[in-house]
Enzyme design. Structure first.
Site, mmCIF file in Angstrom:
data_model
loop_
_atom_site.group_PDB
_atom_site.id
_atom_site.type_symbol
_atom_site.label_atom_id
_atom_site.label_comp_id
_atom_site.label_asym_id
_atom_site.label_seq_id
_atom_site.Cartn_x
_atom_site.Cartn_y
_atom_site.Cartn_z
ATOM 1 N N GLY A 46 91.253 -14.694 34.567
ATOM 2 C CA GLY A 46 92.024 -15.274 33.476
ATOM 3 C C GLY A 46 91.426 -14.873 32.145
ATOM 4 O O GLY A 46 90.232 -14.539 32.068
ATOM 5 N N GLN A 51 89.812 -15.750 23.243
ATOM 6 C CA GLN A 51 88.688 -14.953 23.742
ATOM 7 C C GLN A 51 88.713 -13.526 23.208
ATOM 8 O O GLN A 51 87.737 -12.789 23.350
ATOM 9 C CB GLN A 51 88.690 -14.912 25.278
ATOM 10 C CG GLN A 51 88.390 -16.262 25.898
ATOM 11 C CD GLN A 51 88.341 -16.156 27.408
ATOM 12 O OE1 GLN A 51 89.366 -16.249 28.063
ATOM 13 N NE2 GLN A 51 87.149 -15.928 27.963
ATOM 14 N N CYS A 88 82.992 -17.605 33.077
ATOM 15 C CA CYS A 88 83.893 -17.290 31.967
ATOM 16 C C CYS A 88 83.472 -15.959 31.365
ATOM 17 O O CYS A 88 82.271 -15.727 31.178
ATOM 18 C CB CYS A 88 83.807 -18.399 30.920
ATOM 19 S SG CYS A 88 84.833 -18.102 29.477
ATOM 20 N N LEU A 89 84.446 -15.107 31.070
ATOM 21 C CA LEU A 89 84.117 -13.799 30.489
ATOM 22 C C LEU A 89 83.436 -13.940 29.128
ATOM 23 O O LEU A 89 82.756 -13.022 28.683
ATOM 24 C CB LEU A 89 85.386 -12.943 30.371
ATOM 25 C CG LEU A 89 86.027 -12.532 31.708
ATOM 26 C CD1 LEU A 89 87.346 -11.824 31.470
ATOM 27 C CD2 LEU A 89 85.082 -11.657 32.523
ATOM 28 N N HIS A 130 91.255 -23.893 33.223
ATOM 29 C CA HIS A 130 90.164 -23.281 32.454
ATOM 30 C C HIS A 130 90.737 -22.541 31.234
ATOM 31 O O HIS A 130 90.238 -22.702 30.112
ATOM 32 C CB HIS A 130 89.391 -22.321 33.369
ATOM 33 C CG HIS A 130 88.329 -21.515 32.697
ATOM 34 N ND1 HIS A 130 86.990 -21.632 33.005
ATOM 35 C CD2 HIS A 130 88.405 -20.546 31.750
ATOM 36 C CE1 HIS A 130 86.298 -20.778 32.255
ATOM 37 N NE2 HIS A 130 87.126 -20.098 31.494
ATOM 38 N N GLU A 131 91.807 -21.753 31.451
ATOM 39 C CA GLU A 131 92.394 -20.999 30.337
ATOM 40 C C GLU A 131 93.038 -21.934 29.318
ATOM 41 O O GLU A 131 92.956 -21.707 28.111
ATOM 42 C CB GLU A 131 93.414 -19.975 30.836
ATOM 43 C CG GLU A 131 92.843 -18.895 31.752
ATOM 44 C CD GLU A 131 91.544 -18.286 31.263
ATOM 45 O OE1 GLU A 131 91.387 -18.075 30.037
ATOM 46 O OE2 GLU A 131 90.668 -18.036 32.098
ATOM 47 N N HIS A 134 90.610 -23.248 26.911
ATOM 48 C CA HIS A 134 90.272 -22.298 25.843
ATOM 49 C C HIS A 134 91.187 -22.480 24.626
ATOM 50 O O HIS A 134 90.754 -22.286 23.490
ATOM 51 C CB HIS A 134 90.442 -20.855 26.347
ATOM 52 C CG HIS A 134 89.238 -20.305 27.043
ATOM 53 N ND1 HIS A 134 88.013 -20.167 26.425
ATOM 54 C CD2 HIS A 134 89.074 -19.811 28.293
ATOM 55 C CE1 HIS A 134 87.147 -19.623 27.283
ATOM 56 N NE2 HIS A 134 87.760 -19.394 28.425
HETATM 57 NI NI NI Z 1 86.915 -18.584 30.125
#
Ligand code: NI
Length: 155
Positions: A46, A51, A88-89, A130-131, A134
């Protein structure tokens, strides 16, 4: 294919409450394509617009069943609970235990800017939630149980 720079924890754009999308236009479609490209390149499940430094309520998710686009998403209802590892990226090399609902029903705009509902369970539910966090400036590290851990090197 266009890759965007993934922002990392500590950058302000990851802590903002993102703005509602008001229309589908070429710029938004380009953002969505770039989010997908960037997510796949980074091997993520995701990626949310903040991000990559864009403060819009847009995210993409793919847990292996094809890409799902979320635009102005809202949680309609949740069921159950799951506790598991999350990463998480924007927090590279780290992971931690987070408890989230096992199932979620999400209301989202689609690419025709119409509302539709998406139901997810397990990893798919976790990834969507999770997304969506963000988009409100929330990172999983805010919800982690215990310590954020280093991911052990695989090579
Ligand atoms: Ni993330």
């Amino acid at each position: 294919m266009a890759l965007r720079n993934i922002r990392e924890i500590g950058e302000e754009c990851l802590r903002c409450v993102c703005k509602e999308v008001t229309e589908i236009n070429p710029r938004l479609l380009e953002l969505i394509e770039d989010l997908k490209d960037t997510m796949y390149e980074a091997d993520g499940v995701g990626l949310a617009a903040p991000q990559v430094g864009v403060r819009k309520r847009v995210a993409v998710v793919d847990v292996g069943e094809g890409p799902v686009v979320l635009i102005n998403p809202e949680v309609v209802e949740t069921e159950g609970e799951q506790t598991g590892n999350e990463g998480c990226l924007s927090v590279p090399g780290k992971c931690g235990i987070v408890t989230r609902p096992m199932k979620v029903k999400v209301k989202t705009r689609n690419l025709d800017f119409e509302w539709e509902e998406i139901e997810g369970e397990g990893l798919f539910a976790r990834a969507m939630l999770h997304e969506m966090d963000h988009l409100d400036g929330i990172l999983y590290v805010d919800k982690v149980e215990g310590e954020v851990q280093d991911i052990e090197a695989e090579d």
